[in-house]
Design an enzyme around this catalytic site. Structure first.
Site, PDB file in Angstrom:
ATOM      1  N   ILE A   1       0.876  -1.171   0.000  1.00 20.46           N
ATOM      2  CA  ILE A   1       0.000   0.000   0.000  1.00 20.46           C
ATOM      3  C   ILE A   1       0.915   1.223   0.000  1.00 20.46           C
ATOM      4  O   ILE A   1       1.894   1.281   0.742  1.00 20.46           O
ATOM      5  CB  ILE A   1      -0.942  -0.012   1.229  1.00 20.46           C
ATOM      6  CG1 ILE A   1      -1.893   1.193   1.225  1.00 20.46           C
ATOM      7  CG2 ILE A   1      -0.177  -0.090   2.531  1.00 20.46           C
ATOM      8  CD1 ILE A   1      -2.940   1.131   2.338  1.00 20.46           C
ATOM      9  N   SER A   2       0.644   2.184  -0.880  1.00 19.40           N
ATOM     10  CA  SER A   2       1.504   3.358  -1.012  1.00 19.40           C
ATOM     11  C   SER A   2       1.476   4.214   0.240  1.00 19.40           C
ATOM     12  O   SER A   2       0.501   4.199   1.008  1.00 19.40           O
ATOM     13  CB  SER A   2       1.063   4.208  -2.209  1.00 19.40           C
ATOM     14  OG  SER A   2       1.228   3.518  -3.420  1.00 19.40           O
ATOM     15  N   GLN A   3       2.546   5.002   0.437  1.00 18.51           N
ATOM     16  CA  GLN A   3       2.566   5.914   1.571  1.00 18.51           C
ATOM     17  C   GLN A   3       1.440   6.935   1.415  1.00 18.51           C
ATOM     18  O   GLN A   3       1.038   7.287   0.294  1.00 18.51           O
ATOM     19  CB  GLN A   3       3.922   6.610   1.681  1.00 18.51           C
ATOM     20  CG  GLN A   3       4.191   7.632   0.600  1.00 18.51           C
ATOM     21  CD  GLN A   3       5.591   8.209   0.675  1.00 18.51           C
ATOM     22  OE1 GLN A   3       6.455   7.837  -0.099  1.00 18.51           O
ATOM     23  NE2 GLN A   3       5.817   9.115   1.597  1.00 18.51           N
TER      24      GLN A   3
END
Length: 220
Positions: free
Chosen positions: A61-63
């Site tokens: 999951i992206s920052q």
């Protein structure tokens, strides 16, 4: 839950607002969506840290900042129909569901598709549709889209996504190989003309599919 709510507020203040994301509607959406519900149990304590996290099926999951940056660049309005390519855990689609009329998210991994669908149902986000398939082909049956976001780096903008973008629509995605990618925004001016803006350097997993890379090594 109270602690997560406090951490969520801090995330928005420190990672989103202070880094230049200026859309109050987006701030509110990210304050509202429980990010901890979109990561596995063993990393929930890290849900609001300023970094990507592992999720199911060996994905990430992206920052939070990158999620916000892409969504802001897409300039999503309340009446918009949005396509997300690479639903992953479902977090970005959930945030966009608080901003748009409807979000259509395509995911190529069945496990992630099922988990994302379950999370949307549990949270009552009934304006999100999750589909299993090759996101590089878009979702032709639901086109055109006012905004398209691609959560993986491809060699270029897939032609089907260009075709499914409405006139005036915005497409945001990373373009480049595994070592060097640029986040770009494509705006469709008319049937044939598109304006391209390079936003910033980023690093994403490869966009795999018929109109992307053949495998996870970003090979053409």
């Amino acid at each position: 839950m109270a602690d997560c709510a406090r951490l969520r507020q801090m995330m928005v203040e420190q990672q989103i607002i202070r880094r230049g994301v200026g859309d109050p509607r987006l701030w509110a959406a990210m304050r509202a969506v429980p990010r901890e519900r979109f990561v596995p149990e063993d990393v929930r304590s890290l849900a609001y840290e300023d970094r990507p996290l592992p999720v199911e099926a060996g994905q990430t999951i992206s920052q939070p900042y990158i999620v916000a940056r892409m969504i802001e660049a897409a300039a999503i309005s309340p009446e918009d129909r949005v396509l997300e390519v690479g639903a992953g855990s479902g977090y970005a689609a959930a945030v966009m569901s608080r901003l748009a009329a409807h979000v259509f998210a395509v995911e190529r991994i069945a496990e992630l598709t099922a988990l994302a669908e379950g999370r949307m149902k549990a949270l009552g986000y009934d304006n999100v549709s999750i589909g299993l398939g090759d996101g590089t082909a878009g979702w032709a049956e639901k086109a055109p889209f006012d905004a398209i976001l691609v959560a993986a780096g491809g060699p270029g903008v897939p032609p089907p996504l260009r075709e499914q973008l409405a006139i005036g629509g915005r497409l945001v995605m990373p373009v480049g190989d595994g070592g060097e990618q640029q986040l770009v925004r494509l705006i469709r001016k008319d049937e044939e003309e598109f304006d391209l803006t390079v936003l910033e350097a980023v690093r994403f997993v490869p966009l795999i599919g018929a109109h992307g890379w053949k495998d996870g090594n970003a090979d053409p």
